[in-house]
Design an enzyme around this catalytic site. Structure first.
Site, PDB file in Angstrom:
ATOM      1  N   GLY A  14       0.804  -1.223   0.000  1.00 44.53           N
ATOM      2  CA  GLY A  14       0.000   0.000   0.000  1.00 44.53           C
ATOM      3  C   GLY A  14       0.835   1.270   0.000  1.00 44.53           C
ATOM      4  N   ASN A 105     -12.885  -3.356   9.095  1.00 46.50           N
ATOM      5  CA  ASN A 105     -11.488  -3.502   9.501  1.00 46.50           C
ATOM      6  C   ASN A 105     -11.227  -4.299  10.776  1.00 46.50           C
ATOM      7  OD1 ASN A 105     -10.226  -2.399   7.293  1.00 46.50           O
ATOM      8  ND2 ASN A 105     -10.468  -0.308   8.030  1.00 46.50           N
ATOM      9  N   VAL A 129      -1.597   1.280  12.798  1.00 46.30           N
ATOM     10  CA  VAL A 129      -1.802   2.499  12.008  1.00 46.30           C
ATOM     11  C   VAL A 129      -3.160   2.447  11.307  1.00 46.30           C
ATOM     12  CG1 VAL A 129      -0.913   3.837  10.047  1.00 46.30           C
ATOM     13  CG2 VAL A 129       0.683   2.794  11.656  1.00 46.30           C
ATOM     14  N   GLY A 130      -3.541   1.248  10.840  1.00 49.45           N
ATOM     15  CA  GLY A 130      -4.800   1.088  10.092  1.00 49.45           C
ATOM     16  C   GLY A 130      -6.001   1.507  10.930  1.00 49.45           C
ATOM     17  N   ASP A 159      -1.092  13.136  14.290  1.00 48.91           N
ATOM     18  CA  ASP A 159      -1.847  14.282  14.814  1.00 48.91           C
ATOM     19  C   ASP A 159      -0.914  15.202  15.616  1.00 48.91           C
ATOM     20  OD1 ASP A 159      -4.447  13.105  13.941  1.00 48.91           O
ATOM     21  OD2 ASP A 159      -3.831  11.571  15.371  1.00 48.91           O
ATOM     22  N   HIS A 187      -7.796   8.618  17.691  1.00 47.17           N
ATOM     23  CA  HIS A 187      -7.313   9.162  16.417  1.00 47.17           C
ATOM     24  C   HIS A 187      -8.532   9.313  15.506  1.00 47.17           C
ATOM     25  CE1 HIS A 187      -5.253   9.823  12.697  1.00 47.17           C
ATOM     26  NE2 HIS A 187      -5.843   8.775  12.170  1.00 47.17           N
TER      27      HIS A 187
HETATM   28  P1  NAI Z   1      -3.649   1.502   0.909  1.00 50.05           P
HETATM   29  O1  NAI Z   1      -4.991   1.104   0.438  1.00 50.05           O
HETATM   30  O2  NAI Z   1      -2.735   2.203  -0.014  1.00 50.05           O
HETATM   31  O3  NAI Z   1      -2.890   0.214   1.436  1.00 50.05           O
HETATM   32  C1  NAI Z   1      -3.478  -0.685   2.295  1.00 50.05           C
HETATM   33  C2  NAI Z   1      -2.889  -2.029   1.983  1.00 50.05           C
HETATM   34  O4  NAI Z   1      -3.380  -2.944   2.966  1.00 50.05           O
HETATM   35  C3  NAI Z   1      -3.302  -2.572   0.612  1.00 50.05           C
HETATM   36  O5  NAI Z   1      -2.140  -2.986  -0.101  1.00 50.05           O
HETATM   37  C4  NAI Z   1      -4.212  -3.729   0.963  1.00 50.05           C
HETATM   38  O6  NAI Z   1      -4.158  -4.775   0.014  1.00 50.05           O
HETATM   39  C5  NAI Z   1      -3.625  -4.148   2.304  1.00 50.05           C
HETATM   40  N1  NAI Z   1      -4.504  -4.995   3.093  1.00 50.05           N
HETATM   41  C6  NAI Z   1      -5.858  -4.998   3.150  1.00 50.05           C
HETATM   42  N2  NAI Z   1      -6.273  -5.967   3.959  1.00 50.05           N
HETATM   43  C7  NAI Z   1      -5.177  -6.589   4.442  1.00 50.05           C
HETATM   44  C8  NAI Z   1      -4.965  -7.682   5.303  1.00 50.05           C
HETATM   45  N3  NAI Z   1      -5.980  -8.339   5.838  1.00 50.05           N
HETATM   46  N4  NAI Z   1      -3.701  -8.056   5.573  1.00 50.05           N
HETATM   47  C9  NAI Z   1      -2.655  -7.406   5.021  1.00 50.05           C
HETATM   48  N5  NAI Z   1      -2.795  -6.376   4.187  1.00 50.05           N
HETATM   49  C10 NAI Z   1      -4.036  -5.964   3.897  1.00 50.05           C
HETATM   50  O7  NAI Z   1      -3.868   2.319   2.270  1.00 50.05           O
HETATM   51  P2  NAI Z   1      -2.866   3.266   3.054  1.00 50.05           P
HETATM   52  O8  NAI Z   1      -3.028   4.642   2.532  1.00 50.05           O
HETATM   53  O9  NAI Z   1      -1.507   2.656   3.069  1.00 50.05           O
HETATM   54  O10 NAI Z   1      -3.527   3.279   4.520  1.00 50.05           O
HETATM   55  C11 NAI Z   1      -3.513   2.157   5.352  1.00 50.05           C
HETATM   56  C12 NAI Z   1      -4.330   2.418   6.604  1.00 50.05           C
HETATM   57  O11 NAI Z   1      -3.746   3.446   7.400  1.00 50.05           O
HETATM   58  C13 NAI Z   1      -5.768   2.869   6.369  1.00 50.05           C
HETATM   59  O12 NAI Z   1      -6.593   2.192   7.301  1.00 50.05           O
HETATM   60  C14 NAI Z   1      -5.744   4.334   6.706  1.00 50.05           C
HETATM   61  O13 NAI Z   1      -7.020   4.807   7.104  1.00 50.05           O
HETATM   62  C15 NAI Z   1      -4.767   4.329   7.848  1.00 50.05           C
HETATM   63  N6  NAI Z   1      -4.166   5.621   8.215  1.00 50.05           N
HETATM   64  C16 NAI Z   1      -3.951   5.863   9.555  1.00 50.05           C
HETATM   65  C17 NAI Z   1      -3.387   7.038   9.981  1.00 50.05           C
HETATM   66  C18 NAI Z   1      -3.146   7.316  11.437  1.00 50.05           C
HETATM   67  O14 NAI Z   1      -2.736   8.437  11.754  1.00 50.05           O
HETATM   68  N7  NAI Z   1      -3.381   6.389  12.362  1.00 50.05           N
HETATM   69  C19 NAI Z   1      -2.998   8.065   8.998  1.00 50.05           C
HETATM   70  C20 NAI Z   1      -3.217   7.699   7.628  1.00 50.05           C
HETATM   71  C21 NAI Z   1      -3.795   6.516   7.258  1.00 50.05           C
END
Ligand code: NAI
Length: 333
Positions: A14, A105, A129-130, A159, A187
């Protein structure tokens, strides 16, 4: 050089991982003399993309990186890991509220908690993070009962970094000159950015940020800007924050692993012991110091009436998320 440590990154194909992996692999998190093996987990349809990421890691010719294991198997991904960055989840799209994300999720984090319980080292440090990050960390910990609850944290460092930049810009100093801005709670948009205990250095003199930041700016501009910054980035980029999220994940894990600096604290979402009136047993963002790989909630800070009433809202949201998540995990929703 120290022995090789094993680090798993989920969601490795991702956009956050794309920035994160390079920083980890070049030593920014665990130290510039710490060899490491990277375990990269993603879902089966992403294995082709993940192979491209592996090729790029090889092409970076990074001296600390001893091994890269790309996989779609949680068993292999979590085997003997010392640190886990749980990034993989469905990201929030424009117009989507966090609650919509929750049901999709939390099941991922239940499965990963069970796998961590079976395969990871008991000392593993887990950063979620997710989103919804706090509640995902709680679910993960719940399903990994053999690992101490203190080892599960969620990220509010992005944040904090956003808040720190805004305060520095307002005071006309560098981000490095601003200390101890706090993010309390979840968050989410109910998070509580707080400058009551912040200080800064200008022209060699250390001062409290208040009253140099006026209340009107703090309450009507700063707090809403930080709370809604994630949505503003999505609106502009049509994708959620990635570069800044990866940097924050590195900051969080580095400070946990290597310790905070004397006189400074950072915000981490950790298991609540009821400090500052937060509900016990949810993953709540507090100001913490870290040393020897352990975090400690900073006690005795000033909490103004306005902040205290906002803490109640974020606490209520976390309790609702917890109940909803557990109902999903137990098949009741
Ligand atoms: P993205 O969609 O680019 O990448 C997510 C990746 O996770 C994808 O490659 C997907 O195939 C993979 N994935 C999905 N289900 C999975 C599983 N069961 N096991 C392993 N991999 C799996 O998303 P991005 O932009 O990298 O964001 C990831 C997460 O981080 C999102 O939930 C987003 O909301 C969150 N996030 C959290 C922040 C925070 O401050 N805590 C800040 C920004 C994003």
């Amino acid at each position: 050089m120290a022995d090789v440590i094993r680090v798993v990154v989920t969601g490795a194909a991702g956009q956050i991982a794309y920035s994160l992996l390079y920083q980890i692999a070049k030593g920014d998190v665990f130290g510039h003399n710490q060899k490491l093996a990277l375990h990269l987990l993603d879902i089966p349809p992403m294995m082709g993309v993940l192979q491209g990421v592996v090729m790029e890691l090889q092409d970076c010719a990074l001296p600390l990186l001893q091994e890269v294991i790309p996989t779609d198997s949680v068993d292999m991904a979590f085997k003997d890991v010392d640190a886990a960055f749980l990034v993989g989840a469905m990201p929030r799209r424009e117009g989507m509220e966090r609650k919509d994300l929750l049901a999709a999720n939390v099941k991922i984090f239940k499965d990963q908690g069970e796998a961590l319980d079976k395969y990871a080292k008991k000392s593993v440090k887990v950063l979620v993070v997710g989103n919804p990050a706090n509640t995902n960390a709680l679910v993960c910990s719940h399903y990994a009962p053999s690992i101490p609850k203190e080892n599960f944290t969620a990220m509010t460092r992005l944040d904090q970094n956003r808040a720190q930049y805004q305060v520095a810009a307002k005071l006309g100093v560098g981000v490095i000159d601003v200390r101890n801005v706090i993010i309390w709670g979840n968050h989410s948009a109910t998070q509580v950015p707080d400058v009551a205990n912040a200080s800064y250095t200008k022209n060699g003199e250390s001062k409290r940020a208040l009253p140099d930041l006026d209340n009107n700016w703090v309450n009507n501009e700063f707090v809403p800007l930080v709370q809604k910054r994630g949505a503003a980035v999505i609106a502009a980029r049509k994708l959620s924050s990635a570069m800044s999220a990866a940097k924050a994940a590195c900051d969080h894990m580095r400070d946990w692993w290597q310790g905070t600096q004397s006189g400074s604290f950072v915000s981490m979402a950790v298991i609540s012991d009821g400090s500052y009136g937060a509900p016990k047993g949810v993953i709540f963002s507090f100001p913490v110091t870290t040393s020897g790989g352990q975090w400690t909630i900073v006690q005795g800070l000033t909490v103004g009436d306005q902040v205290r009433s906002k803490l109640e809202l974020t606490a209520k949201e976390l309790l609702e998320e917890r109940d909803e998540a557990m109902a999903v995990c137990e098949g009741k929703l």
